[in-house]
Scaffold this motif. Structure first.
Motif, PDB file in Angstrom:
ATOM      1  N   ASP A  75       0.819  -1.212   0.000  1.00 21.05           N
ATOM      2  CA  ASP A  75       0.000   0.000   0.000  1.00 21.05           C
ATOM      3  C   ASP A  75       0.853   1.262   0.000  1.00 21.05           C
ATOM      4  O   ASP A  75       0.575   2.229  -0.718  1.00 21.05           O
ATOM      5  CB  ASP A  75      -0.961   0.002   1.189  1.00 21.05           C
ATOM      6  CG  ASP A  75      -0.234  -0.027   2.524  1.00 21.05           C
ATOM      7  OD1 ASP A  75       0.843  -0.648   2.604  1.00 21.05           O
ATOM      8  OD2 ASP A  75      -0.735   0.584   3.490  1.00 21.05           O
ATOM      9  N   SER A  76       1.934   1.253   0.787  1.00 17.05           N
ATOM     10  CA  SER A  76       2.798   2.443   0.838  1.00 17.05           C
ATOM     11  C   SER A  76       3.597   2.598  -0.452  1.00 17.05           C
ATOM     12  O   SER A  76       3.842   3.712  -0.920  1.00 17.05           O
ATOM     13  CB  SER A  76       3.737   2.376   2.044  1.00 17.05           C
ATOM     14  OG  SER A  76       4.556   1.240   1.998  1.00 17.05           O
TER      15      SER A  76
ATOM     16  N   SER B  89      -1.108  -7.981  -3.660  1.00 20.97           N
ATOM     17  CA  SER B  89      -2.554  -8.192  -3.825  1.00 20.97           C
ATOM     18  C   SER B  89      -3.075  -7.336  -4.975  1.00 20.97           C
ATOM     19  O   SER B  89      -2.524  -6.268  -5.258  1.00 20.97           O
ATOM     20  CB  SER B  89      -3.305  -7.828  -2.534  1.00 20.97           C
ATOM     21  OG  SER B  89      -3.331  -6.422  -2.357  1.00 20.97           O
ATOM     22  N   PRO B  90      -4.144  -7.797  -5.636  1.00 18.61           N
ATOM     23  CA  PRO B  90      -4.757  -6.994  -6.691  1.00 18.61           C
ATOM     24  C   PRO B  90      -5.302  -5.675  -6.160  1.00 18.61           C
ATOM     25  O   PRO B  90      -5.317  -4.667  -6.865  1.00 18.61           O
ATOM     26  CB  PRO B  90      -5.898  -7.896  -7.194  1.00 18.61           C
ATOM     27  CG  PRO B  90      -5.453  -9.288  -6.864  1.00 18.61           C
ATOM     28  CD  PRO B  90      -4.732  -9.156  -5.547  1.00 18.61           C
ATOM     29  N   LYS B  91      -5.740  -5.673  -4.886  1.00 19.10           N
ATOM     30  CA  LYS B  91      -6.305  -4.454  -4.300  1.00 19.10           C
ATOM     31  C   LYS B  91      -5.276  -3.335  -4.234  1.00 19.10           C
ATOM     32  O   LYS B  91      -5.575  -2.174  -4.547  1.00 19.10           O
ATOM     33  CB  LYS B  91      -6.856  -4.759  -2.899  1.00 19.10           C
ATOM     34  CG  LYS B  91      -7.567  -3.576  -2.257  1.00 19.10           C
ATOM     35  CD  LYS B  91      -8.137  -3.958  -0.892  1.00 19.10           C
ATOM     36  CE  LYS B  91      -8.834  -2.781  -0.234  1.00 19.10           C
ATOM     37  NZ  LYS B  91      -9.400  -3.138   1.093  1.00 19.10           N
TER      38      LYS B  91
ATOM     39  N   LYS C 283      -4.024  -3.880   8.673  1.00 20.10           N
ATOM     40  CA  LYS C 283      -5.113  -4.336   7.793  1.00 20.10           C
ATOM     41  C   LYS C 283      -5.053  -3.719   6.400  1.00 20.10           C
ATOM     42  O   LYS C 283      -5.672  -4.228   5.462  1.00 20.10           O
ATOM     43  CB  LYS C 283      -6.464  -4.028   8.440  1.00 20.10           C
ATOM     44  CG  LYS C 283      -6.710  -4.820   9.723  1.00 20.10           C
ATOM     45  CD  LYS C 283      -8.008  -4.401  10.392  1.00 20.10           C
ATOM     46  CE  LYS C 283      -8.183  -5.128  11.737  1.00 20.10           C
ATOM     47  NZ  LYS C 283      -9.427  -4.712  12.437  1.00 20.10           N
ATOM     48  N   THR C 284      -4.317  -2.621   6.259  1.00 17.84           N
ATOM     49  CA  THR C 284      -4.193  -1.990   4.941  1.00 17.84           C
ATOM     50  C   THR C 284      -3.141  -2.684   4.074  1.00 17.84           C
ATOM     51  O   THR C 284      -3.063  -2.461   2.868  1.00 17.84           O
ATOM     52  CB  THR C 284      -3.806  -0.507   5.082  1.00 17.84           C
ATOM     53  OG1 THR C 284      -2.538  -0.414   5.756  1.00 17.84           O
ATOM     54  CG2 THR C 284      -4.849   0.256   5.867  1.00 17.84           C
ATOM     55  N   VAL C 285      -2.326  -3.546   4.707  1.00 15.38           N
ATOM     56  CA  VAL C 285      -1.281  -4.283   4.005  1.00 15.38           C
ATOM     57  C   VAL C 285      -1.848  -5.648   3.594  1.00 15.38           C
ATOM     58  O   VAL C 285      -2.640  -6.232   4.350  1.00 15.38           O
ATOM     59  CB  VAL C 285      -0.046  -4.472   4.927  1.00 15.38           C
ATOM     60  CG1 VAL C 285       1.051  -5.245   4.230  1.00 15.38           C
ATOM     61  CG2 VAL C 285       0.449  -3.123   5.401  1.00 15.38           C
ATOM     62  N   PRO C 286      -1.498  -6.162   2.415  1.00 12.88           N
ATOM     63  CA  PRO C 286      -2.068  -7.439   1.964  1.00 12.88           C
ATOM     64  C   PRO C 286      -2.002  -8.582   2.971  1.00 12.88           C
ATOM     65  O   PRO C 286      -2.981  -9.317   3.139  1.00 12.88           O
ATOM     66  CB  PRO C 286      -1.252  -7.747   0.712  1.00 12.88           C
ATOM     67  CG  PRO C 286      -0.931  -6.401   0.162  1.00 12.88           C
ATOM     68  CD  PRO C 286      -0.677  -5.542   1.359  1.00 12.88           C
ATOM     69  N   CYS C 287      -0.869  -8.748   3.693  1.00 14.71           N
ATOM     70  CA  CYS C 287      -0.781  -9.861   4.651  1.00 14.71           C
ATOM     71  C   CYS C 287      -1.732  -9.645   5.816  1.00 14.71           C
ATOM     72  O   CYS C 287      -2.291 -10.602   6.380  1.00 14.71           O
ATOM     73  CB  CYS C 287       0.653 -10.065   5.142  1.00 14.71           C
ATOM     74  SG  CYS C 287       1.314  -8.746   6.184  1.00 14.71           S
TER      75      CYS C 287
ATOM     76  N   ASP D 197      -3.077 -13.233  -4.573  1.00 15.33           N
ATOM     77  CA  ASP D 197      -2.476 -13.191  -5.907  1.00 15.33           C
ATOM     78  C   ASP D 197      -1.504 -12.017  -5.955  1.00 15.33           C
ATOM     79  O   ASP D 197      -1.805 -10.942  -5.420  1.00 15.33           O
ATOM     80  CB  ASP D 197      -3.548 -12.982  -6.984  1.00 15.33           C
ATOM     81  CG  ASP D 197      -4.425 -14.209  -7.171  1.00 15.33           C
ATOM     82  OD1 ASP D 197      -4.040 -15.294  -6.687  1.00 15.33           O
ATOM     83  OD2 ASP D 197      -5.506 -14.068  -7.779  1.00 15.33           O
ATOM     84  N   TYR D 198      -0.356 -12.228  -6.596  1.00 18.71           N
ATOM     85  CA  TYR D 198       0.661 -11.170  -6.723  1.00 18.71           C
ATOM     86  C   TYR D 198       0.710 -10.687  -8.179  1.00 18.71           C
ATOM     87  O   TYR D 198       1.172 -11.413  -9.064  1.00 18.71           O
ATOM     88  CB  TYR D 198       2.033 -11.703  -6.348  1.00 18.71           C
ATOM     89  CG  TYR D 198       2.326 -11.794  -4.867  1.00 18.71           C
ATOM     90  CD1 TYR D 198       3.512 -11.286  -4.326  1.00 18.71           C
ATOM     91  CD2 TYR D 198       1.440 -12.407  -3.989  1.00 18.71           C
ATOM     92  CE1 TYR D 198       3.799 -11.376  -2.973  1.00 18.71           C
ATOM     93  CE2 TYR D 198       1.715 -12.507  -2.635  1.00 18.71           C
ATOM     94  CZ  TYR D 198       2.892 -11.990  -2.138  1.00 18.71           C
ATOM     95  OH  TYR D 198       3.171 -12.091  -0.798  1.00 18.71           O
ATOM     96  N   PRO D 199       0.267  -9.465  -8.462  1.00 18.11           N
ATOM     97  CA  PRO D 199       0.346  -8.928  -9.824  1.00 18.11           C
ATOM     98  C   PRO D 199       1.622  -8.095 -10.040  1.00 18.11           C
ATOM     99  O   PRO D 199       2.167  -7.518  -9.095  1.00 18.11           O
ATOM    100  CB  PRO D 199      -0.900  -8.056  -9.930  1.00 18.11           C
ATOM    101  CG  PRO D 199      -1.146  -7.598  -8.526  1.00 18.11           C
ATOM    102  CD  PRO D 199      -0.577  -8.639  -7.590  1.00 18.11           C
TER     103      PRO D 199
END
Length: 281
Positions: free
Chosen positions: A97-98, A116-118, A171-175, A242-244
């Motif tokens: 996210d960062s 993550s796709p997000k 929670k903002t981080v994929p893990c 998933d890792y894009p």
């Protein structure tokens, strides 16, 4: 008069024969030379295109990548530099996210690999990526405990035990988002002693014995070796990430960046990633 005329005719005939033979030899030599020149320019002894027909890669390629990719991408970066002398791969690892926020804020980078796709969508929504990001690997959660697992953690539910110091990713981080998804799927509530900004920071808390356990990725447990113990839990199957990966719009070194992405997606790249514990896409 007749005799002289006959002699002149014979001399002319011999001259034409010699000239004709010379021209034929010259044409044959020219054909041979042309054929061999064409072959050498199109391929080498191995049948691969020659260097003359391919573009040399050079310069630095800057890759922003999720913290969980640190070990495998560092290996791939070295492989890339070895295969392409004159290139250099630099990395910025951290929470997806960062990293995404830095890219949309104008940080110069060529490639973004998110966990993550997000988090990738933060970049694509701002039109800062070229084309559609490609999923290149997947990752699954695992519990990291102190070496030897002294607290006998055997399940996700065990992390809710009173007095157990547990660390989660924010929670903002994929893990962190994946961990929360797994907890929700099990109707479990967990209050960690801290939320960390990336998965490596969460793992470090356990390595330094500042926490008893952390929910991280399988790849991180594997990379830590004997510094932690790993505990699998079935709920992790409901929270696989998933890792894009994507080429960035304002990439300073587009061609070299494309080549690095190709390495990540190649059989060689996939071998390095699966050996690190990643799942195939």
């Amino acid at each position: 008069m007749t005799t002289r005329s006959a002699r002149r005719t014979r001399r002319t005939s011999r001259t034409l024969q010699v000239a004709g033979a010379g021209a034929a030899a010259l044409l044959a030599l020219s054909a041979c030379s042309s054929g061999s020149g064409s072959d050498s320019s199109s391929s080498d002894a191995s049948g691969k295109p020659s260097a003359a027909g391919s573009k040399e890669l050079s310069g630095t390629v800057t890759v922003f990548a999720a913290a969980s990719l640190k070990e495998s991408f560092t290996t791939l970066g070295k492989d890339f530099e070895k295969a392409h002398p004159g290139t250099k791969v630099t990395f910025s690892f951290g929470g997806s996210d960062s990293l995404a926020a830095s890219i949309t804020g104008g940080a110069p980078a060529d490639v973004f690999a998110a966990a993550s796709p997000k988090t990738m969508a933060i970049v694509t929504d701002k039109k800062d990526a070229v084309g559609t990001p490609a999923t290149f690997v997947r990752n699954q959660l695992e519990i990291a405990t102190l070496p030897g697992n002294p607290d006998k953690v055997a399940s996700l539910k065990d992390l809710t035990k009173s007095g157990l110091k547990v660390v989660l990713c924010d929670k903002t981080v994929p893990c962190g988002a994946a961990a929360q998804k797994a907890l929700d799927a099990s109707d479990l509530k967990l209050t960690p002693v801290s939320y960390e900004q990336d998965v490596k920071s969460a793992l470090t808390k356990v390595e330094l014995k500042e926490a008893d356990a952390a929910v991280v990725y399988k790849t991180d447990v594997k990379a830590a070796g004997d510094k932690v113990a790993g505990v699998e839990f079935p709920e992790s199957a409901k929270a696989i990430n998933d890792y894009p990966i994507a080429l960035l719009k304002d990439a300073p070194n587009t061609e070299t960046a494309k080549a690095f992405i190709a390495l990540v997606q190649s059989a060689e790249g996939q071998k390095v990633l699966t050996e690190a514990g990643f799942l195939k896409p």
